[in-house]
Design a protein around this motif. Structure first.
Motif, PDB file in Angstrom:
ATOM      1  N   VAL A  43     -88.241  31.722  82.395  1.00 18.62           N
ATOM      2  CA  VAL A  43     -87.898  32.276  82.124  1.00 18.62           C
ATOM      3  C   VAL A  43     -87.058  32.159  80.250  1.00 18.62           C
ATOM      4  CG1 VAL A  43     -86.369  34.633  82.476  1.00 18.62           C
ATOM      5  CG2 VAL A  43     -87.473  33.450  84.487  1.00 18.62           C
ATOM      6  N   LEU A  44     -87.611  32.801  79.077  1.00 25.50           N
ATOM      7  CA  LEU A  44     -87.259  33.395  77.789  1.00 25.50           C
ATOM      8  C   LEU A  44     -86.086  34.454  77.958  1.00 25.50           C
ATOM      9  CD1 LEU A  44     -86.785  32.289  75.742  1.00 25.50           C
ATOM     10  CD2 LEU A  44     -88.903  32.862  74.750  1.00 25.50           C
ATOM     11  N   LEU A  45     -85.518  33.976  77.572  1.00 23.23           N
ATOM     12  CA  LEU A  45     -83.862  35.230  77.462  1.00 23.23           C
ATOM     13  C   LEU A  45     -84.105  35.664  76.204  1.00 23.23           C
ATOM     14  CD1 LEU A  45     -81.018  34.356  79.664  1.00 23.23           C
ATOM     15  CD2 LEU A  45     -83.177  35.155  80.689  1.00 23.23           C
ATOM     16  N   LYS A  46     -84.433  36.793  75.355  1.00 20.67           N
ATOM     17  CA  LYS A  46     -84.730  36.919  73.687  1.00 20.67           C
ATOM     18  C   LYS A  46     -83.570  38.036  73.210  1.00 20.67           C
ATOM     19  CE  LYS A  46     -86.015  38.688  70.180  1.00 20.67           C
ATOM     20  NZ  LYS A  46     -84.712  39.356  69.754  1.00 20.67           N
ATOM     21  N   VAL A  47     -82.691  36.669  72.861  1.00 17.17           N
ATOM     22  CA  VAL A  47     -81.519  38.080  72.696  1.00 17.17           C
ATOM     23  C   VAL A  47     -81.566  38.177  71.357  1.00 17.17           C
ATOM     24  CG1 VAL A  47     -80.195  36.310  74.220  1.00 17.17           C
ATOM     25  CG2 VAL A  47     -80.411  35.793  71.507  1.00 17.17           C
ATOM     26  N   ASN A  48     -80.609  38.970  70.695  1.00 22.46           N
ATOM     27  CA  ASN A  48     -80.426  39.915  69.311  1.00 22.46           C
ATOM     28  C   ASN A  48     -79.534  38.370  68.755  1.00 22.46           C
ATOM     29  OD1 ASN A  48     -79.303  40.889  67.185  1.00 22.46           O
ATOM     30  ND2 ASN A  48     -79.909  42.920  67.849  1.00 22.46           N
ATOM     31  N   LEU A  49     -80.369  37.857  67.981  1.00 21.57           N
ATOM     32  CA  LEU A  49     -79.571  36.561  67.595  1.00 21.57           C
ATOM     33  C   LEU A  49     -78.932  36.885  65.763  1.00 21.57           C
ATOM     34  CD1 LEU A  49     -79.167  33.617  68.253  1.00 21.57           C
ATOM     35  CD2 LEU A  49     -76.821  34.594  67.922  1.00 21.57           C
ATOM     36  N   LEU A  50     -78.810  38.516  65.347  1.00 22.00           N
ATOM     37  CA  LEU A  50     -79.523  38.765  63.680  1.00 22.00           C
ATOM     38  C   LEU A  50     -79.429  38.000  62.794  1.00 22.00           C
ATOM     39  CD1 LEU A  50     -80.284  41.264  61.672  1.00 22.00           C
ATOM     40  CD2 LEU A  50     -78.190  42.127  62.416  1.00 22.00           C
ATOM     41  N   SER A  51     -77.202  37.602  62.919  1.00 19.77           N
ATOM     42  CA  SER A  51     -77.042  37.052  61.913  1.00 19.77           C
ATOM     43  C   SER A  51     -75.785  36.128  62.462  1.00 19.77           C
ATOM     44  CB  SER A  51     -76.251  37.690  60.863  1.00 19.77           C
ATOM     45  OG  SER A  51     -75.928  38.784  60.636  1.00 19.77           O
ATOM     46  N   ALA A  52     -74.655  35.437  61.476  1.00 21.37           N
ATOM     47  CA  ALA A  52     -74.191  34.609  62.401  1.00 21.37           C
ATOM     48  C   ALA A  52     -72.339  35.789  61.759  1.00 21.37           C
ATOM     49  CB  ALA A  52     -73.875  33.164  60.886  1.00 21.37           C
ATOM     50  N   ARG A  53     -72.726  35.952  63.315  1.00 14.05           N
ATOM     51  CA  ARG A  53     -71.785  36.717  63.029  1.00 14.05           C
ATOM     52  C   ARG A  53     -70.890  36.400  64.966  1.00 14.05           C
ATOM     53  NH1 ARG A  53     -71.783  41.273  59.309  1.00 14.05           N
ATOM     54  NH2 ARG A  53     -70.535  41.839  60.193  1.00 14.05           N
ATOM     55  N   SER A  54     -69.342  37.154  64.744  1.00 14.63           N
ATOM     56  CA  SER A  54     -68.420  37.038  66.078  1.00 14.63           C
ATOM     57  C   SER A  54     -68.662  37.737  66.679  1.00 14.63           C
ATOM     58  CB  SER A  54     -66.889  36.934  65.399  1.00 14.63           C
ATOM     59  OG  SER A  54     -66.831  37.817  65.035  1.00 14.63           O
ATOM     60  N   PRO A  55     -68.795  37.268  68.633  1.00 20.36           N
ATOM     61  CA  PRO A  55     -68.903  38.552  69.196  1.00 20.36           C
ATOM     62  C   PRO A  55     -68.103  39.327  68.939  1.00 20.36           C
ATOM     63  CG  PRO A  55     -68.057  36.176  70.194  1.00 20.36           C
ATOM     64  CD  PRO A  55     -68.348  36.199  68.589  1.00 20.36           C
ATOM     65  N   GLU A  56     -66.745  39.873  68.525  1.00 18.16           N
ATOM     66  CA  GLU A  56     -66.305  41.086  68.347  1.00 18.16           C
ATOM     67  C   GLU A  56     -66.619  41.167  67.405  1.00 18.16           C
ATOM     68  OE1 GLU A  56     -64.283  37.807  70.096  1.00 18.16           O
ATOM     69  OE2 GLU A  56     -65.292  37.565  67.914  1.00 18.16           O
TER      70      GLU A  56
END
Length: 357
Positions: A43-56
């Motif tokens: 199972v592959l979870l394709k997340v949104n990792l647009l750029s190096a940004r914090s969760p906040e």
């Protein structure tokens, strides 16, 4: 994708905080009838990792959201991995900043960098040839985990748009250069989503972003989770929920026109979020003709006071139109793809109207 001849189901769930989202996601899986046997499956979870940004910052899929989905699938015996292909940094750098790397480490699952492209040619669609990350093609189930946001080019970025991350890194720039307006870009994204056939999409709308998203807009807290086995029905339902006019958003309207959305039932909680504020870039969707397009379209401009000369925009620009040494954009080259605005870490790309280039 979807439930064959059965009516499509879209679950909309109220979840004001991330601490309790696992229970709501589990409830949603039951509501939409996601009961596949998962033991031993990849199972592959394709997340949104647009750029190096914090969760906040609300730019990337929240790490607690990723943890919740991963734990649910691990609990069913699946072999889980997480992946994406950021445009300006490595997956490891973006993963560390977002907190997703820590989640993967604690759960003992890999965070994959989509850097191994395979060319796939499909039989149908306007756009048929794509370079797709190898892990996406090799997984048994593709689980799509987008962030609820707006987008300067496509107006909204939900489930369909998030699948563009299955195209590795810099290869996405080539698509921006090849497909130069919102309407054609939306057609390409829809073709890609049809081909990829995500098995499940779960939208992180607990916190999100509107206005001039997807990375420099207004942080919002709708407190919702959207889920469906059909990504087109889910995007359509979320847009309806947030009062988005489909006729002004090609990715939504074309999906309806092509019959990709169809009929669906909404299940879950009754929620009433505020209307989504869309980007100011092209407010009525004019393409082609130069002068009318310039009247309604806003172009990127570098704000010298905010700019820190990191050159992220310059390096990412598909048209090579940006010269940071002069804080200048060559509007004879600019294709208004807004990648510069999308990736700028300092919100130093603003929008301006230009009747003459």
């Amino acid at each position: 994708m979807g439930n064959g001849s059965q009516t499509k189901r879209v679950a909309i769930l109220s979840s004001p905080e991330y601490k309790k989202c696992r229970e709501k996601i589990s409830e949603g899986l039951d509501l939409i009838g996601f009961d596949e046997t998962l033991r031993g499956k990849k199972v592959l979870l394709k997340v949104n990792l647009l750029s190096a940004r914090s969760p906040e910052s609300c730019v990337t899929t929240n790490p607690l959201f990723v943890r919740a989905v991963a734990e649910l699938f691990l609990g069913r015996g699946a072999e889980v991995s997480v992946g994406d292909s950021p445009a300006s940094v490595s997956t490891s750098v973006a993963g560390y900043a977002s907190g997703i790397s820590q989640v993967c480490k604690e759960l003992g699952i890999p965070l994959l960098d989509f850097d191994d492209p395979v060319q796939i040619v499909f039989d149908e669609g306007t756009y048929r040839s794509f370079l797709i990350s190898k892990p996406v093609l090799e997984t048994d189930l593709l689980i799509n985990l987008p962030k609820l946001k707006t987008h300067a080019l496509t107006r909204v970025t939900l489930g369909v748009k998030n699948l563009f991350g299955c195209v590795p890194g810099a290869k996405k720039q080539g698509w921006h250069f090849r497909v130069r307006n919102m309407k054609e870009f939306s057609k390409m994204l829809l073709d890609l989503a049809v081909h990829l056939k995500a098995d499940l999409t779960v939208i992180d709308g607990i916190n999100g972003m509107d206005g001039n998203g997807p990375s420099n807009g207004r942080i919002i807290k709708p407190g919702i989770i959207g889920m469906s086995r059909d990504v087109f029905a889910l995007d359509d339902a979320i847009a309806e929920l947030f009062g988005v006019n489909h006729s002004k958003v090609p990715i939504l309207q074309i999906a309806r026109d092509r019959g990709l959305v169809g009929d669906y039932d909404i299940v879950g909680d009754e929620v009433h979020p505020e209307k989504l504020l869309l980007p100011e870039t092209n407010f009525i969707g004019v393409y082609g003709a130069a002068i009318p397009r310039r009247i309604v379209t806003k172009f990127p401009k570098i704000d010298r006071e905010r700019c820190r000369s990191c050159r992220v925009c310059e390096n990412a620009c598909p048209a090579k139109a940006i010269d940071i040494n002069r804080f200048a954009i060559d509007y004879n080259k600019c294709i208004t793809c807004y990648v510069c605005h999308e990736l700028c870490p300092e919100d130093a790309i603003v929008f301006t109207r230009r009747l003459f280039k």
